[in-house]
Scaffold this active site. Structure first.
Site, short mmCIF file in Angstrom:
data_model
loop_
_atom_site.label_atom_id
_atom_site.label_comp_id
_atom_site.label_asym_id
_atom_site.label_seq_id
_atom_site.Cartn_x
_atom_site.Cartn_y
_atom_site.Cartn_z
N GLY A 29 -4.54 -10.12 -86.88
CA GLY A 29 -5.53 -8.81 -86.21
C GLY A 29 -6.60 -8.60 -87.14
O GLY A 29 -6.86 -9.38 -88.11
N LEU A 31 -10.00 -8.27 -86.38
CA LEU A 31 -10.40 -9.44 -85.84
C LEU A 31 -11.90 -9.54 -86.53
O LEU A 31 -12.58 -8.41 -86.48
CB LEU A 31 -10.32 -9.61 -84.44
CG LEU A 31 -8.99 -9.56 -83.80
CD1 LEU A 31 -8.93 -9.86 -82.32
CD2 LEU A 31 -8.34 -10.79 -84.37
N HIS A 32 -12.35 -10.58 -86.62
CA HIS A 32 -13.81 -10.82 -87.05
C HIS A 32 -14.56 -11.98 -86.16
O HIS A 32 -13.39 -12.58 -85.25
CB HIS A 32 -14.10 -10.90 -88.39
CG HIS A 32 -13.18 -11.91 -89.07
ND1 HIS A 32 -13.02 -13.20 -88.87
CD2 HIS A 32 -12.02 -11.80 -89.85
CE1 HIS A 32 -12.22 -14.07 -89.51
NE2 HIS A 32 -11.59 -13.07 -90.39
N HIS A 35 -11.99 -15.15 -85.89
CA HIS A 35 -11.20 -15.31 -85.13
C HIS A 35 -11.64 -15.37 -83.66
O HIS A 35 -11.21 -16.14 -82.79
CB HIS A 35 -10.34 -13.72 -85.02
CG HIS A 35 -9.79 -13.39 -86.24
ND1 HIS A 35 -9.97 -12.48 -87.02
CD2 HIS A 35 -8.38 -14.11 -86.70
CE1 HIS A 35 -9.07 -12.55 -88.02
NE2 HIS A 35 -8.42 -13.34 -87.97
N GLY A 145 -7.81 -21.95 -87.62
CA GLY A 145 -9.27 -22.11 -88.53
C GLY A 145 -9.15 -23.22 -89.51
O GLY A 145 -8.12 -23.00 -90.54
N GLN A 146 -10.10 -23.84 -89.93
CA GLN A 146 -10.03 -24.70 -91.21
C GLN A 146 -10.19 -23.80 -92.43
O GLN A 146 -9.78 -24.09 -93.59
CB GLN A 146 -11.27 -25.52 -91.16
CG GLN A 146 -11.74 -26.30 -92.27
CD GLN A 146 -10.73 -27.33 -92.55
OE1 GLN A 146 -9.96 -27.79 -91.69
NE2 GLN A 146 -10.71 -27.79 -93.99
N VAL A 174 -16.32 -19.83 -90.08
CA VAL A 174 -17.43 -19.09 -89.68
C VAL A 174 -17.51 -18.20 -91.02
O VAL A 174 -16.75 -17.80 -91.58
CB VAL A 174 -17.01 -17.98 -88.54
CG1 VAL A 174 -18.15 -17.03 -88.21
CG2 VAL A 174 -16.76 -18.81 -87.26
N SER A 184 -10.25 -11.08 -92.97
CA SER A 184 -9.98 -9.89 -93.03
C SER A 184 -9.72 -8.97 -94.44
O SER A 184 -9.96 -7.96 -94.38
CB SER A 184 -8.59 -9.73 -92.15
OG SER A 184 -8.66 -10.38 -90.99
N ARG A 185 -9.47 -10.06 -95.46
CA ARG A 185 -9.15 -9.44 -96.71
C ARG A 185 -10.66 -9.17 -97.34
O ARG A 185 -10.68 -8.33 -98.53
CB ARG A 185 -8.41 -10.44 -97.43
CG ARG A 185 -6.87 -10.53 -97.04
CD ARG A 185 -6.16 -11.20 -98.13
NE ARG A 185 -4.75 -11.15 -98.01
CZ ARG A 185 -3.95 -11.96 -97.25
NH1 ARG A 185 -4.62 -13.14 -96.80
NH2 ARG A 185 -2.53 -11.77 -96.99
P1 AMP Z 1 -5.45 -14.49 -89.82
O1 AMP Z 1 -5.66 -13.26 -88.94
O2 AMP Z 1 -5.95 -14.33 -91.18
O3 AMP Z 1 -3.83 -15.01 -89.71
O4 AMP Z 1 -6.29 -15.64 -89.16
C1 AMP Z 1 -5.79 -16.22 -87.67
C2 AMP Z 1 -6.76 -17.42 -87.45
O5 AMP Z 1 -8.02 -17.42 -87.77
C3 AMP Z 1 -6.19 -18.61 -88.64
O6 AMP Z 1 -6.00 -19.81 -87.67
C4 AMP Z 1 -7.26 -18.50 -89.38
O7 AMP Z 1 -7.57 -19.75 -90.22
C5 AMP Z 1 -8.34 -18.25 -88.52
N1 AMP Z 1 -9.58 -17.88 -89.21
C6 AMP Z 1 -9.68 -16.87 -90.22
N2 AMP Z 1 -10.92 -16.84 -90.93
C7 AMP Z 1 -11.84 -17.59 -90.16
C8 AMP Z 1 -12.97 -17.92 -90.37
N3 AMP Z 1 -13.94 -17.39 -91.27
N4 AMP Z 1 -13.41 -19.03 -89.72
C9 AMP Z 1 -12.75 -19.63 -88.76
N5 AMP Z 1 -11.44 -19.39 -88.53
C10 AMP Z 1 -10.86 -18.41 -89.28
#
Ligand code: AMP
Length: 279
Positions: A29, A31-32, A35, A145-146, A174, A184-185
């Site tokens: 969550g 989200l940006h 995501h 995400g990478q 991204v 998110s952090r």
């Molecule tokens: P999180 O909510 O941080 O657990 O992220 C959920 C998914 O979004 C994970 O697969 C992350 O690798 C991906 N994600 C987070 N930030 C980015 C970003 N800047 N670019 C691409 N994917 C992302």
């Protein structure tokens, strides 16, 4: 868009459309655009799209930011509705981890270095929750995400080892206009830290430029990243790595490919970023 925290409801919807391909994006969550890029790719490649929003407590160590982790469910749901998502799973802790819960998924090798060295319990939490989510949603494709490079390696390995019947799709990082990887952090950063956080991307670019000029010595590339972070007074390096992209073992010499990655503290906030060579 259906929003539910109920596993039986997910199964009912999933199996009512069982002939269709489902793409799945697990998130925590807040989200940006990072995501949302995963959501868009899932939408483009599947007939139905499911997203989960769950801040998974078992992937946080007791000293980490679980209770402060940023949350905004209302905003997240309106972003996902605007993207045309079909189903959002928003489970509570008791749904995911009832009192008698006792199973864990552990990977013995790829979880050890890098993030695993700094966060020894992290990937067991990640692998266990992702395995549960895969079993609940049963997608044809799952999107990660990478940005979380080691997480991608861990999930791919788990899917192979446990024969999950799905494809893992890894999407590019991204970034903000100044190069900072979206996270998110980033919301924790004060303006000075936010400015200083561009050092992560600069460090990766410095090492990449050296690689493109012919530098193949892993230690020299690591040193360039360390020096860039050391030059930023608000930043404190956790690790800088030049590793094999699949085994994650540190490389003395970069022959073909390498994963450059780093973790940096900006105050209490720990940021990660990475780059695959050649880009
Ligand atoms: P999180 O909510 O941080 O657990 O992220 C959920 C998914 O979004 C994970 O697969 C992350 O690798 C991906 N994600 C987070 N930030 C980015 C970003 N800047 N670019 C691409 N994917 C992302």
């Amino acid at each position: 868009m259906i929003v539910t925290e109920n596993i039986a409801e997910i199964r009912r919807i999933r199996w009512a459309d069982s002939g269709l391909s489902w793409g799945f994006v697990p998130t925590m969550g807040f989200l940006h655009e990072g995501h949302l890029s995963l959501v868009r790719q899932a939408r483009a490649e599947n007939e139905r799209t499911a997203v989960s929003i769950y801040v998974n407590p078992t992937q946080f160590a007791p000293t980490e930011d679980l209770s402060n982790y940023p949350r905004d469910m209302e905003r997240d749901l309106s972003l996902l509705a605007a993207e045309g998502v079909d189903l959002v799973f928003t489970p509570s802790d008791v749904v995911m981890y009832p009192d008698d819960f006792q199973t864990a998924v552990t990977l013995s090798q790829v979880t050890r270095p890098l993030e695993g060295a700094s966060r020894p319990t992290h990937f067991q939490g990640v692998a266990t929750i992702v395995a549960k989510l895969f079993n609940i949603v049963q997608p044809a494709r799952a999107y990660f995400g990478q940005k979380d490079a080691q997480q991608s390696v861990v999930i791919r390995q788990m899917v192979r080892d446990l024969n999950f019947n799905l494809d893992v799709v890894i999407c590019p990082i991204v970034r903000e206009a100044d190069g900072l990887a979206m996270s998110s952090r980033n919301a924790y950063l004060n303006p000075a830290q936010r400015q200083a956080a561009t050092a992560l991307y600069r460090a990766l670019q410095t090492a990449k430029s050296a690689f493109e000029r012919g530098e193949r010595d892993g230690r020299a590339l690591r040193r360039l990243m360390k020096e860039t972070i050391a030059a930023e007074p608000l930043a404190r390096l956790d690790y800088a790595s030049v590793a094999h992209p699949l085994t994650l073992a540190e490389l003395d010499v970069v022959e073909n490919e390498a994963l450059l990655s780093l973790a940096v503290f900006m105050g209490q906030t720990r940021l990660i970023d990475n780059l695959l060579l050649p880009e």
